[in-house]
Design a protein around this motif. Structure first.
Motif, PDB file in Angstrom:
ATOM      1  N   GLN A  30       0.834  -1.208   0.000  1.00  0.00           N
ATOM      2  CA  GLN A  30       0.000   0.000   0.000  1.00  0.00           C
ATOM      3  C   GLN A  30       0.867   1.255   0.000  1.00  0.00           C
ATOM      4  OE1 GLN A  30      -3.041   0.200  -0.563  1.00  0.00           O
ATOM      5  NE2 GLN A  30      -4.259  -1.389   0.378  1.00  0.00           N
ATOM      6  N   GLY A  31       1.966   1.199   0.763  1.00  0.00           N
ATOM      7  CA  GLY A  31       2.868   2.344   0.797  1.00  0.00           C
ATOM      8  C   GLY A  31       3.505   2.610  -0.558  1.00  0.00           C
ATOM      9  N   ILE A  32       3.859   1.541  -1.271  1.00  0.00           N
ATOM     10  CA  ILE A  32       4.462   1.680  -2.606  1.00  0.00           C
ATOM     11  C   ILE A  32       3.479   2.353  -3.560  1.00  0.00           C
ATOM     12  CG2 ILE A  32       5.268   0.379  -4.617  1.00  0.00           C
ATOM     13  CD1 ILE A  32       6.383  -1.675  -2.516  1.00  0.00           C
ATOM     14  N   ARG A  33       2.229   1.934  -3.517  1.00  0.00           N
ATOM     15  CA  ARG A  33       1.214   2.541  -4.388  1.00  0.00           C
ATOM     16  C   ARG A  33       1.079   4.035  -4.104  1.00  0.00           C
ATOM     17  NH1 ARG A  33      -1.339  -2.485  -3.113  1.00  0.00           N
ATOM     18  NH2 ARG A  33      -1.368  -3.845  -4.941  1.00  0.00           N
ATOM     19  N   ALA A  34       1.082   4.382  -2.811  1.00  0.00           N
ATOM     20  CA  ALA A  34       0.952   5.797  -2.450  1.00  0.00           C
ATOM     21  C   ALA A  34       2.165   6.592  -2.917  1.00  0.00           C
ATOM     22  CB  ALA A  34       0.775   5.926  -0.942  1.00  0.00           C
ATOM     23  N   LEU A  35       3.352   6.006  -2.817  1.00  0.00           N
ATOM     24  CA  LEU A  35       4.570   6.684  -3.263  1.00  0.00           C
ATOM     25  C   LEU A  35       4.565   6.904  -4.777  1.00  0.00           C
ATOM     26  CD1 LEU A  35       7.172   4.739  -1.089  1.00  0.00           C
ATOM     27  CD2 LEU A  35       6.713   7.201  -0.950  1.00  0.00           C
ATOM     28  N   LEU A  36       4.224   5.847  -5.512  1.00  0.00           N
ATOM     29  CA  LEU A  36       4.243   5.944  -6.971  1.00  0.00           C
ATOM     30  C   LEU A  36       3.120   6.836  -7.497  1.00  0.00           C
ATOM     31  CD1 LEU A  36       5.176   2.275  -7.918  1.00  0.00           C
ATOM     32  CD2 LEU A  36       6.643   4.298  -7.928  1.00  0.00           C
ATOM     33  N   LYS A  37       2.065   6.963  -6.722  1.00  0.00           N
ATOM     34  CA  LYS A  37       0.994   7.879  -7.117  1.00  0.00           C
ATOM     35  C   LYS A  37       1.501   9.315  -7.077  1.00  0.00           C
ATOM     36  CE  LYS A  37      -3.853   8.959  -6.145  1.00  0.00           C
ATOM     37  NZ  LYS A  37      -5.040   8.647  -5.286  1.00  0.00           N
ATOM     38  N   VAL A 168       5.936   9.581  14.417  1.00  0.00           N
ATOM     39  CA  VAL A 168       4.764  10.112  13.727  1.00  0.00           C
ATOM     40  C   VAL A 168       3.720   8.993  13.664  1.00  0.00           C
ATOM     41  CG1 VAL A 168       3.854  11.111  11.603  1.00  0.00           C
ATOM     42  CG2 VAL A 168       6.202  11.653  12.339  1.00  0.00           C
ATOM     43  N   TYR A 169       2.536   9.264  14.201  1.00  0.00           N
ATOM     44  CA  TYR A 169       1.442   8.290  14.136  1.00  0.00           C
ATOM     45  C   TYR A 169       0.710   8.492  12.816  1.00  0.00           C
ATOM     46  CZ  TYR A 169      -3.034   6.017  15.124  1.00  0.00           C
ATOM     47  OH  TYR A 169      -4.163   5.223  15.045  1.00  0.00           O
ATOM     48  N   VAL A 170       0.711   7.452  11.974  1.00  0.00           N
ATOM     49  CA  VAL A 170       0.089   7.566  10.646  1.00  0.00           C
ATOM     50  C   VAL A 170      -1.214   6.773  10.538  1.00  0.00           C
ATOM     51  CG1 VAL A 170       2.266   8.037   9.475  1.00  0.00           C
ATOM     52  CG2 VAL A 170       1.509   5.665   9.741  1.00  0.00           C
ATOM     53  N   GLY A 171      -1.606   6.077  11.603  1.00  0.00           N
ATOM     54  CA  GLY A 171      -2.794   5.233  11.550  1.00  0.00           C
ATOM     55  C   GLY A 171      -2.424   3.791  11.240  1.00  0.00           C
ATOM     56  N   HIS A 172      -3.402   2.900  11.356  1.00  0.00           N
ATOM     57  CA  HIS A 172      -3.119   1.483  11.122  1.00  0.00           C
ATOM     58  C   HIS A 172      -3.434   1.111   9.685  1.00  0.00           C
ATOM     59  CE1 HIS A 172      -2.604  -2.772  11.723  1.00  0.00           C
ATOM     60  NE2 HIS A 172      -2.187  -2.527  12.948  1.00  0.00           N
ATOM     61  N   PRO A 173      -2.484   0.458   8.998  1.00  0.00           N
ATOM     62  CA  PRO A 173      -2.708   0.129   7.584  1.00  0.00           C
ATOM     63  C   PRO A 173      -3.872  -0.817   7.336  1.00  0.00           C
ATOM     64  CG  PRO A 173      -0.688  -0.904   8.415  1.00  0.00           C
ATOM     65  CD  PRO A 173      -1.136   0.083   9.446  1.00  0.00           C
ATOM     66  N   GLU A 176      -7.230   0.559   5.790  1.00  0.00           N
ATOM     67  CA  GLU A 176      -7.417   0.781   4.352  1.00  0.00           C
ATOM     68  C   GLU A 176      -7.270  -0.503   3.553  1.00  0.00           C
ATOM     69  OE1 GLU A 176      -4.267   3.074   2.422  1.00  0.00           O
ATOM     70  OE2 GLU A 176      -3.065   2.835   4.245  1.00  0.00           O
ATOM     71  N   GLU A 177      -6.667  -1.522   4.138  1.00  0.00           N
ATOM     72  CA  GLU A 177      -6.431  -2.767   3.409  1.00  0.00           C
ATOM     73  C   GLU A 177      -7.623  -3.721   3.461  1.00  0.00           C
ATOM     74  OE1 GLU A 177      -1.662  -2.667   4.529  1.00  0.00           O
ATOM     75  OE2 GLU A 177      -2.979  -4.167   5.416  1.00  0.00           O
ATOM     76  N   MET A 178      -8.441  -3.594   4.502  1.00  0.00           N
ATOM     77  CA  MET A 178      -9.512  -4.561   4.718  1.00  0.00           C
ATOM     78  C   MET A 178     -10.871  -4.051   4.240  1.00  0.00           C
ATOM     79  SD  MET A 178      -8.574  -6.095   8.486  1.00  0.00           S
ATOM     80  CE  MET A 178      -9.993  -7.209   8.428  1.00  0.00           C
ATOM     81  N   ASP A 179     -11.640  -4.951   3.700  1.00  0.00           N
ATOM     82  CA  ASP A 179     -13.032  -4.668   3.358  1.00  0.00           C
ATOM     83  C   ASP A 179     -13.876  -5.140   4.539  1.00  0.00           C
ATOM     84  OD1 ASP A 179     -15.579  -4.452   2.404  1.00  0.00           O
ATOM     85  OD2 ASP A 179     -15.286  -5.696   0.624  1.00  0.00           O
ATOM     86  N   LEU A 180     -14.460  -4.201   5.272  1.00  0.00           N
ATOM     87  CA  LEU A 180     -15.188  -4.527   6.498  1.00  0.00           C
ATOM     88  C   LEU A 180     -16.696  -4.552   6.311  1.00  0.00           C
ATOM     89  CD1 LEU A 180     -13.099  -2.359   9.000  1.00  0.00           C
ATOM     90  CD2 LEU A 180     -12.799  -4.768   8.419  1.00  0.00           C
ATOM     91  N   LYS A 181     -17.158  -4.446   5.077  1.00  0.00           N
ATOM     92  CA  LYS A 181     -18.593  -4.427   4.829  1.00  0.00           C
ATOM     93  C   LYS A 181     -19.237  -5.771   5.181  1.00  0.00           C
ATOM     94  CE  LYS A 181     -18.335  -1.097   1.016  1.00  0.00           C
ATOM     95  NZ  LYS A 181     -18.546  -0.914  -0.443  1.00  0.00           N
ATOM     96  N   ALA A 182     -20.406  -5.697   5.803  1.00  0.00           N
ATOM     97  CA  ALA A 182     -21.170  -6.911   6.115  1.00  0.00           C
ATOM     98  C   ALA A 182     -21.915  -7.384   4.875  1.00  0.00           C
ATOM     99  CB  ALA A 182     -22.144  -6.637   7.253  1.00  0.00           C
ATOM    100  N   ARG A 183     -21.898  -8.688   4.656  1.00  0.00           N
ATOM    101  CA  ARG A 183     -22.600  -9.274   3.512  1.00  0.00           C
ATOM    102  C   ARG A 183     -23.406 -10.466   3.996  1.00  0.00           C
ATOM    103  NH1 ARG A 183     -17.776  -7.301   1.577  1.00  0.00           N
ATOM    104  NH2 ARG A 183     -17.928  -6.040  -0.328  1.00  0.00           N
ATOM    105  N   PRO A 184     -24.494 -10.803   3.290  1.00  0.00           N
ATOM    106  CA  PRO A 184     -25.326 -11.939   3.721  1.00  0.00           C
ATOM    107  C   PRO A 184     -24.511 -13.227   3.783  1.00  0.00           C
ATOM    108  CG  PRO A 184     -26.437 -10.658   2.029  1.00  0.00           C
ATOM    109  CD  PRO A 184     -25.034 -10.143   2.088  1.00  0.00           C
ATOM    110  N   SER A 376      -0.994   4.515   4.587  1.00  0.00           N
ATOM    111  CA  SER A 376      -0.036   4.559   3.477  1.00  0.00           C
ATOM    112  C   SER A 376       0.141   5.980   2.956  1.00  0.00           C
ATOM    113  CB  SER A 376      -0.484   3.629   2.344  1.00  0.00           C
ATOM    114  OG  SER A 376      -1.698   4.063   1.764  1.00  0.00           O
ATOM    115  N   ARG A 377      -0.948   6.729   2.903  1.00  0.00           N
ATOM    116  CA  ARG A 377      -0.852   8.110   2.447  1.00  0.00           C
ATOM    117  C   ARG A 377      -0.017   8.935   3.431  1.00  0.00           C
ATOM    118  NH1 ARG A 377      -6.162   9.724   2.434  1.00  0.00           N
ATOM    119  NH2 ARG A 377      -6.473   8.331   0.640  1.00  0.00           N
ATOM    120  N   GLY A 378      -0.254   8.716   4.718  1.00  0.00           N
ATOM    121  CA  GLY A 378       0.533   9.421   5.730  1.00  0.00           C
ATOM    122  C   GLY A 378       2.002   9.051   5.670  1.00  0.00           C
ATOM    123  N   ALA A 379       2.277   7.766   5.454  1.00  0.00           N
ATOM    124  CA  ALA A 379       3.668   7.321   5.349  1.00  0.00           C
ATOM    125  C   ALA A 379       4.340   7.949   4.131  1.00  0.00           C
ATOM    126  CB  ALA A 379       3.718   5.800   5.272  1.00  0.00           C
ATOM    127  N   ALA A 380       3.610   8.008   3.004  1.00  0.00           N
ATOM    128  CA  ALA A 380       4.179   8.592   1.785  1.00  0.00           C
ATOM    129  C   ALA A 380       4.525  10.066   1.990  1.00  0.00           C
ATOM    130  CB  ALA A 380       3.200   8.426   0.624  1.00  0.00           C
TER     131      ALA A 380
END
Length: 391
Positions: A30-37, A168-173, A176-184, A376-380
């Motif tokens: 995720q950090g690499i994607r943010a850097l290359l963006k 520097v506290y950037v949050g927990h990765p 953004e990596e997990m899909d937490l939506k509830a599904r049937p 990842s955005r904070g780390a970048a």
């Protein structure tokens, strides 16, 4: 914000990265994607895993395939680790990266950071060593070798500040990596080819390293057989990490009811009735999915002997540390045996109050680590500050 260097006449900048575990591979990707963006012309190379390669890094050797844990395991593989370390020294000497970006993997990375400092290469560490749990001797290494420390747990910033180390506290990765939506449930099970008639449905996560599988998988397999004597329709879900083969999960018979899916399978884990989880990042993932769980941990006897004398906390699992209490049962070393795991499993399946107590605790954990939403955005941002300072 840095401009797109692909449109600039300035020479492209180089970042060397090292991540040595499956969770580190995921966070670093995720950090690499943010850097290359921010800068598509960045050259990012080093040691990592398949997810980092997919994100755009030149992964020169996959460290995640043989990730090691514990004192004895490291000693056995010392020649391999020494070869990898020497490779990194050669890359730093010959290619002169503008920055060394280290992700977790402290035993290896802190030693590498010292060498980078000697070569005049700035060092950023993402995911701090868990010195608040054990090995506070590493605090001096961090002070002496790390130019910027990016932490992912809310309490770590104050902890390191109390030890004279700014972070520097950037949050927990995972946020953004997990899909937490509830599904049937029925739809999720159908997607994975699993009958909804199974009860209970248990997620079995014995780890992402072969060494962990060897220690913990037999425990899960034998306990599953004991449980099915009382619940004949019980089934078990194993999210298989990249790099592990089905053959690593040995001993399965025709009467065993295990379903293997490609990790991380968050949707399937979320609809499980319970999870057996090896202590580590998987415990926090399970808490974010709000699936009741039991935590297990088992390492080589020598490693366990040393750990008992070094770990200074009542609880070892990340989810209990974040909760500030024993929210989920922990079965460690000698207690990690099939009768004990079965004994802890049954009440958590059958007692709704116990289940609700855990899920309420999980809700508090989610609130505590929910901001910022993009680590990842904070780390970048912090990495580009370091790169600009080199201009």
């Amino acid at each position: 914000m840095p401009s797109d260097q692909s449109k600039s006449s300035k020479p492209s900048r180089k970042i060397m990265m090292v991540a040595g575990e499956v969770s580190g591979d995921m966070h670093a990707a995720q950090g690499i994607r943010a850097l290359l963006k921010k800068d598509r012309a960045l050259q990012i190379f080093g040691l990592g895993g398949p997810l980092m390669a997919q994100a755009g890094m030149d992964v020169r050797e996959d460290l995640t395939r043989q990730a090691l844990i514990g004192f004895w395991e490291v000693v056995k593989h010392y020649p391999l680790l020494k070869r990898r370390f020497d490779q990194c020294l050669a890359w730093m000497r010959d290619e002169k990266p503008d920055l060394l970006f280290l992700v977790d993997y402290p035993g290896f990375n802190l030693r590498l950071a010292r060498k980078a400092r000697e070569m005049g290469i700035p060092v950023c560490q993402y995911v701090a060593p868990q010195v608040w749990a054990w090995h506070e001797s590493r605090l001096d290494q961090i002070r002496q070798t790390i130019d910027k420390l990016l932490v992912i747990l809310p309490f770590e910033k104050e902890y390191f500040k109390s030890k004279g180390i700014e972070s520097v506290y950037v949050g927990h990765p995972l946020m953004e990596e997990m899909d937490l939506k509830a599904r049937p449930r029925t739809g999720v099970l159908k997607k994975h080819g699993i009958s909804p008639s199974h009860f209970p449905l248990i997620a079995a996560l014995p780890g992402s390293r072969k060494g962990e599988i060897e220690k913990i998988w037999p425990l899960f397999l034998e306990t599953s057989r004991l449980l099915r004597k009382q619940y004949p329709d019980a089934a078990f879900i194993v999210p298989k990490p990249t790099g592990l083969a089905y053959e690593d999960y040995s001993g399965l018979g025709p009467d065993d009811s295990f379903f293997f899916v490609e990790a991380p399978a968050y949707d399937l884990r979320k609809v499980c009735d319970l999870a057996w989880v090896k202590s580590g990042t998987g415990t926090l993932e399970t808490a974010l999915l709000q699936t009741p769980m039991l935590v297990v941990y088992k390492v080589a006897a020598l490693t366990g002997f040393l750990a008992k004398r070094l770990v200074k906390l009542k609880n070892v699992s990340l989810v209990n540390l974040l909760a500030g209490e024993t929210l989920v049962p922990e079965l460690l070393q000698e207690r990690a045996v099939p009768p004990s795991l079965l004994e802890e499993t049954l009440p958590l399946l059958e007692n709704q109050n116990k289940r609700k107590a855990q899920t309420k605790g999980f809700e508090k954990i989610i609130k505590s680590i929910g901001k910022p939403a993009s680590a990842s955005r904070g780390a970048a941002v912090e990495l580009f500050k370091m790169l600009e300072a080199r201009r």
